[in-house]
Design a protein around this motif. Structure first.
Motif: not given
Length: 820
Positions: A529-533, A536-538, A541-543, A633-637
């Motif tokens: 689950n952490k790898k999936r997040l 997503y962050i990369e 946000l390219d981080v 992380l923008p646009n929380y939903s």
């Protein structure tokens, strides 16, 4: 004709029937072939196929409620954050695995189909997410219920981050339509505004009132089915859209006056145009009051007409209807139901009041006086003249019922009155809700207790029987079974799947915390689950973040009382420590923020800017490397939460004690195997009671501590003077260390609020305790077996926080309805 497209059973629950239904809808309903089909078409064909299977159950459910003359619950809320519905519908129908196989056979990608759906723009945050959970639980428990809300054309807003600042863009969630919603063109109710009231006395000497010369708007119904979990029950959410009651002005149009021809229509339709962003500070605006009355008027008339199709005796209303007002926003239901009973049904005041006060209930969601709605009496009188008359009479009769003596009598009456006794009189909607309701509930034990001791103390002394508590809850269907399928399957392998509807069954998991194999399986799921997040962050946000680090997450509305600022200060502290000793032994940590600030909330938006500036400094410093990362992380939903929550190690629930009514994010994190760092506030207290002191990281001042500190004279500068790390943070914010080059004083308002304006939210007072508790977090995290053991114990003890339990409490204590 392709023989594969011959008639297939539209209610078939097997792979073949579902696959054929998808193909038929693509071909016959959407007129698409393999050359023209888009992902949106694929998604729509799936929705139509699911709806086919819902409709029989939906119709059967409603017919059964009618046959059995069931008491119905009407849950009225300005917000319903239902998120994406496809997974939820499939899970509750028991069709998720069938659908996955059917998708594969017709060449569709399950994840891409899911991603084609947009989050419904029907809410701001916790209030709407809670309402969505309650809809799911009411259907799962077989409670005859309808949710009533507004079908906003535009949701809160899409949040983009530009140069570190929040920028608001329109939330076009209805751009391509909403296939889960069914328009009911024959269900329209007139809603009146403005005008004046007239009266006359009949032959028996009774005075009657008419509301005349009104400006009418039509409320048009849209229904979304809400299935229970594998029980063939389908309730629904009815959303109202404002439609003009005026015919198109053809004469003006033919004379070239195009704008005038549609002006009135557009003004009326504006009522359901935009969801108001909630910043926890009440700001009265006429359009907002219009929205609230529009919702209440349409919903009560709808419920009233449903009642009258079955029953002639209006005295049966409390036996057959329970109306729940979710927060103060729908409390106009009290004068509206009085108006319907008196003006349209010709009942006397006493009989009408008896019905109202046995039917309507009010949930309070805030202890902050500045957040409680108070409408200017002048505005109310102009917009709703008949309701103003009724509210004045409620207030007069209520004040006459108060028996107080002594020196403080007048002050007590003034605190309790519904219409404030001042030059600019205001209608206090919370007071109206208490006086006119059957039950008033808070949403956590501490919140309900503080309601009785603080803001509503006078009312509690007069009406102790009205006050009760229903601690918030979350639906395990979406917030474990759906968002964390691998963990759900692991749990079911060991204890069966009864927990999905009886979350207290999770207590059987607790012994597995001592099982090495189970702990490793649990840890592996968290890693994935952490790898999936991290991916997503990369992507967003390219981080690049370190999946082996502590994923330290704070996701909620950006508000000073939720203290994202304190978490940002901790990020700066860690940064400064690493810079001072680059070769030191540090526990890697990724600090993740998400959330929206109300567009007019300047300080909250400045906090977002600070977080992003701190993140830029940390993430681009080669000395820091993988030891520390910080991202916003923008646009929380809801959909983003479903990715973030299963990946979280540490859940940040750090509001100033006494200011968070309950929270539900804290429950979702713990249910998905995160440990909580938090204050003794809201539902954190009950979580601690359930999981044990040693399995939660509690820190900071209590409500009593804060009261004592304020009364003795809180001096925030003393806390800075006594803490070198705080001194350095304040200096860095003051000298432009984290600021853009063109504005080195950008963060001075934050410094001012902390040092010169009293640090109202006690960030500096709690900072040292928070940092020390974070050091304890790191020690435990560095012992993976111990961390995972505690995390599993958290999961095992979340049964109390199921929304099924919350709804049972409402059903037993407030609504008096049977649960199947």
């Amino acid at each position: 004709m392709d023989t594969d497209l011959q008639v297939a059973p539209r209610t078939g629950m097997d792979v073949d029937a579902f696959k054929k239904d998808i193909e038929q809808h693509l071909h016959y309903t959407l007129a698409k072939d393999k050359f023209s089909t888009t992902q949106w078409d694929n998604y729509r064909s799936v929705v139509l196929s699911v709806m086919d299977r819902l409709h029989d159950r939906w119709i059967d459910t409603q017919q059964r409620y009618y046959r059995e003359e069931s008491k119905r619950v009407y849950y009225i809320s300005m917000e319903f954050l239902i998120g994406r519905l496809m997974d939820n519908m499939l899970i509750n129908l028991g069709l998720q695995d069938v659908a996955a196989e059917a998708f594969k056979e017709v060449g569709m990608d399950y994840d891409k189909i899911r991603e084609a759906e947009v989050d419904a723009g029907l809410g701001n945050g916790g209030l709407g997410r809670l309402a969505a959970c309650y809809l799911d639980s009411m259907a799962t428990l077989g409670i005859p219920a309808i949710g009533y809300g507004i079908r906003y054309d535009y949701g809160i807003f899409d949040q983009e981050i530009e140069n570190g600042w929040q920028v608001e863009k329109p939330d076009l969630w209805l751009k391509y339509g909403y296939p889960w919603g069914i328009v009911r063109p024959k269900i329209q109710h007139p809603v009146k505004f403005y005008g004046e009231t007239t009266s006359y006395v009949d032959d028996q000497g009774r005075e009657h009132f008419d509301w005349v010369n009104t400006h009418d708007v039509q409320a048009l119904a849209y229904d979304t089915p809400i299935p229970g979990y594998r029980n063939d029950v389908v309730n629904h959410l009815r959303l109202w859209k404002a439609a003009s009651s005026h015919l198109f002005d053809l004469k003006s149009f033919n004379q070239g006056e195009y704008i005038e021809a549609v002006r009135t229509n557009l003004q009326e339709e504006n009522i359901s145009r935009v969801l108001y962003p909630n910043d926890k500070v009440f700001k009265g605006q006429e359009l907002r009051l219009k929205q609230e009355y529009f919702l209440v008027s349409a919903s009560l008339r709808d419920a009233f007409e449903r009642f009258k199709t079955q029953f002639d005796d209006l005295r049966k209303i409390p036996q057959k209807m329970a109306i729940q007002c979710n927060d103060t926003h729908p409390n106009l239901a009290i004068p509206e139901l009085m108006r319907l009973l008196m003006d349209e049904e010709n009942l006397e005041w006493e009989q009408s009041w008896d019905i109202v006060t046995k039917t309507i209930n009010y949930t309070n969601h805030t202890l902050m006086p500045e957040a409680l709605e108070q409408w200017p009496l002048s505005l109310m009188s102009n917009l709703l003249p008949r309701h103003t008359q009724i509210i004045r009479e409620i207030d007069r009769r209520f004040l006459n019922s108060i028996e107080v003596q002594g020196n403080g009598a007048d002050h007590r009456k003034n605190r309790m009155r519904i219409i404030s006794n001042e030059m600019d009189s205001r209608v206090r909607m919370a007071n109206l809700g208490i006086v006119g309701s059957h039950k008033v509930n808070g949403v956590s034990e501490i919140h309900s207790d503080l309601m009785k001791k603080t803001i509503f103390k006078d009312f509690y002394e007069k009406y102790p029987e009205k006050f009760t508590n229903v601690t918030n809850g979350i639906t395990p269907r979406r917030w474990l079974r759906q968002c964390n399928r691998k963990l759900a399957d692991l749990i079911s392998e060991h204890i069966g799947d009864e927990w999905v509807t009886h979350l207290d069954q999770l207590e059987k998991v607790e012994p597995l915390a001592e099982d090495d194999t189970f702990r490793e399986q649990f840890a592996e799921i968290k890693r994935k689950n952490k790898k999936r997040l991290a991916d997503y962050i990369e992507r967003e946000l390219d981080v690049k973040v370190n999946p082996e680090s502590i994923f330290d997450v704070q996701i909620k509305r950006i508000h000073e009382y939720k203290r994202q600022l304190m978490a940002a200060f901790h990020a700066i502290t860690l940064y400064n420590r690493i810079k001072a000793n680059p070769d030191g032994d540090f526990t890697p940590r990724t600090i993740i923020f998400a959330g929206k600030a109300a567009p007019g909330y300047t300080m909250a938006k400045l906090h977002i800017k600070l977080i992003n500036c701190v993140a830029d400094k940390i993430n681009n410093d080669p000395d820091i490397g993988d030891k520390l990362k910080c991202v916003f992380l923008p646009n929380y939903s809801v959909s983003l939460a479903e990715i973030m929550i299963p990946a979280t190690n540490l859940s940040e629930q750090i509001s100033t004690a006494g200011m968070e009514a309950s929270g539900t994010g804290n429950m979702k994190f713990a249910l998905n195997g995160a440990l909580t760092i938090g204050t003794l506030d809201g539902a954190n207290i009950e979580i601690r009671e359930q999981v044990g002191d040693e399995n939660i990281f509690i820190f900071g001042l209590t409500v009593e501590d804060i009261d004592e500190l304020r009364s003795s004279g809180y001096n925030p500068n003393e806390y800075v003077d006594g803490n070198e790390e705080l001194q350095k943070i304040i200096a860095q914010l003051s000298n432009g260390f984290f600021s853009p080059e063109d504005d080195t004083e950008i963060f001075m308002p934050i410094i001012n609020a902390l040092l010169n304006q009293g640090d109202y939210f006690m960030v500096l007072a709690d900072y040292d305790a928070y940092v020390k508790k974070q050091e304890e977090v790191e020690k435990v995290f560095n012992n993976p077996d111990e961390w995972n053991r505690r995390a599993i114990i958290n999961v095992a003890n979340m049964g109390h926080f199921s929304s099924d339990r919350s709804i049972r409490d409402y059903a037993d204590e407030i609504w008096k309805v049977d649960v199947k």
